[in-house]
Enzyme design. Structure first.
Site, short mmCIF file in Angstrom:
data_model
loop_
_atom_site.label_atom_id
_atom_site.label_comp_id
_atom_site.label_asym_id
_atom_site.label_seq_id
_atom_site.Cartn_x
_atom_site.Cartn_y
_atom_site.Cartn_z
N ASP A 63 0.87 -1.17 0.00
CA ASP A 63 0.00 0.00 0.00
C ASP A 63 0.91 1.22 0.00
O ASP A 63 1.52 1.56 1.02
CB ASP A 63 -0.90 0.00 1.23
CG ASP A 63 -1.86 1.18 1.26
OD1 ASP A 63 -1.72 2.07 0.40
OD2 ASP A 63 -2.74 1.20 2.14
N VAL A 64 1.05 1.88 -1.15
CA VAL A 64 2.01 2.97 -1.27
C VAL A 64 1.59 4.20 -0.48
O VAL A 64 2.33 5.19 -0.43
CB VAL A 64 2.26 3.35 -2.75
CG1 VAL A 64 2.99 2.23 -3.46
CG2 VAL A 64 0.96 3.72 -3.46
N TYR A 155 -11.34 14.73 -4.61
CA TYR A 155 -10.60 14.04 -5.67
C TYR A 155 -10.02 15.05 -6.66
O TYR A 155 -8.84 14.97 -7.02
CB TYR A 155 -11.53 13.06 -6.38
CG TYR A 155 -10.93 12.40 -7.60
CD1 TYR A 155 -10.11 11.29 -7.48
CD2 TYR A 155 -11.23 12.87 -8.88
CE1 TYR A 155 -9.57 10.68 -8.60
CE2 TYR A 155 -10.69 12.27 -10.00
CZ TYR A 155 -9.87 11.16 -9.86
OH TYR A 155 -9.33 10.56 -10.98
N LYS A 159 -5.95 15.84 -7.57
CA LYS A 159 -5.38 15.73 -8.91
C LYS A 159 -4.83 17.08 -9.40
O LYS A 159 -3.81 17.11 -10.10
CB LYS A 159 -6.43 15.19 -9.88
CG LYS A 159 -6.84 13.75 -9.60
CD LYS A 159 -5.65 12.80 -9.65
CE LYS A 159 -6.08 11.33 -9.57
NZ LYS A 159 -4.93 10.40 -9.68
#
Length: 263
Positions: A63-64, A155, A159
Site C-alpha cells: 500500500d504505497v 478528488y 489531482k
C-alpha cells in the site's frame, strides 16, 4: 517503441490503467515492477507480462500510502534490476462526498494520502535513480484536476495538486535530464468506479451524453503513456495530456451528473 533493457515501475498495476500499461510496457520488452494491494490480481498481471516479455516482473504487494512501503518499492526495484528508467505513479482512488458531509475530512485525508502524498514520497525516493539513467516519470492525474465537480471535490483537489507538483518537480530536474509529465484521463472503464456505486450498466446507458458518445478503455491511456515515457518524447516535460473523449468540453461536474449520477 522498444523498452528493451529499461526498468519500469507501475504503481496500482493490479487492474485498470496500471494493468493495461504494464502489459503494454512488457510487450515492448520492459523489465517491470508491479505493485498494488490485490495480490491475486497482481499475480495475474505478472503472468501476462511474463508471457509478453519473457521476463518475470518483480511483484511487490504494498500500500504505497505508507511511506515505508512506497520507498521499499523503489529500493526493491533498484536492488533487483540495478536501475530505474521510468516511474508510473498510477495508484489512485476516489469516492463521492462533499464539503457538507459529516465525514468529509476523513475522506479528504484518505484521498490526498493516496492520490498525492504517495506519489510525492515515491517520486522523492526514485529521483536519484532516475537522474542516473536520465529517466522520466508519468503521473496519472485526471480531467478532474482541470475542472471542478461538487461530488468529488476532494478528488479534483488531489489531482490538481498532483499536476502542479509534477510541473514544479519537472522544472527542478529538467537540467538533470529527467522528464515529468501527467496524463489526465476522462471517464475510463475501470473497476475503481464500482467502489463509488457506478455499475457498468449505468455508465454504458449514459455514454451518449459525452461528446464522443463512448468512454475510454484503459489501453488507450496506456498507449499514450508508452509514447510519453519513450525517447520519442524527449522534448516533452512539465506538460499535462488530456485524453477524455471530449469530456472536458462539458466539464467534470456535468460528467458526474449525467454519466455517474452523482448529486
Amino acid at each position: 517503441m522498444s523498452y528493451e533493457g529499461k526498468v519500469v515501475i507501475v504503481t496500482g498495476s493490479s487492474a485498470g490503467i496500471g494493468a493495461a500499461a504494464a502489459k503494454l510496457f512488457a510487450q515492448e520488452g520492459a523489465k517491470l515492477t508491479l505493485t498494488g494491494r490485490d495480490v491475486e490480481r497482481l499475480r495475474q498481471v505478472e503472468s501476462e507480462c511474463e508471457r509478453l516479455s519473457g521476463v518475470r516482473p518483480l511483484v511487490i504487494a504494498a500500500d504505497v500510502c505508507a511511506d515505508d512501503a512506497a520507498r521499499a518499492v523503489v529500493d526493491g526495484t533498484a536492488e533487483h534490476f540495478g536501475r530505474i528508467d521510468v516511474l508510473v505513479n498510477n495508484a489512485g482512488t476516489s469516492s463521492i462526498t462533499n464539503i457538507l458531509a459529516p465525514d468529509y475530512l476523513v475522506e479528504y485525508d484518505r484521498i490526498m494520502a493516496t492520490n498525492l502524498r504517495a506519489a510525492v514520497v515515491i517520486t522523492h525516493a526514485a529521483l536519484p535513480h532516475l537522474v542516473k539513467t536520465k529517466g522520466n516519470i508519468i503521473n496519472v492525474s485526471s480531467m478532474g484536476g482541470m475542472s471542478p465537480a461538487a461530488g468529488i471535490g476532494h478528488y479534483c483537489t488531489s489531482k490538481a495538486a498532483l499536476d502542479q507538483f509534477s510541473r514544479c518537480v519537472a522544472l527542478k530536474v529538467a537540467p538533470k535530464g529527467v522528464r515529468i509529465n501527467t496524463i489526465n484521463p476522462g471517464p475510463v472503464r475501470l473497476n475503481i468506479f464500482r467502489s463509488i456505486c457506478l455499475s457498468n450498466e449505468q455508465r454504458q446507458a449514459n455514454e451518449k451524453h459525452l461528446p464522443s458518445e463512448f468512454i475510454l478503455e484503459p489501453e488507450e491511456v496506456g498507449n499514450l503513456m508508452l509514447y510519453l515515457a519513450s525517447d520519442k518524447a524527449r522534448s516533452i516535460t512539465g506538460s499535462s495530456f488530456v485524453i477524455d473523449v471530449g469530456a472536458l468540453l462539458i466539464g467534470a461536474n456535468t460528467v458526474m451528473k449525467t454519466i455517474w449520477k452523482s448529486n
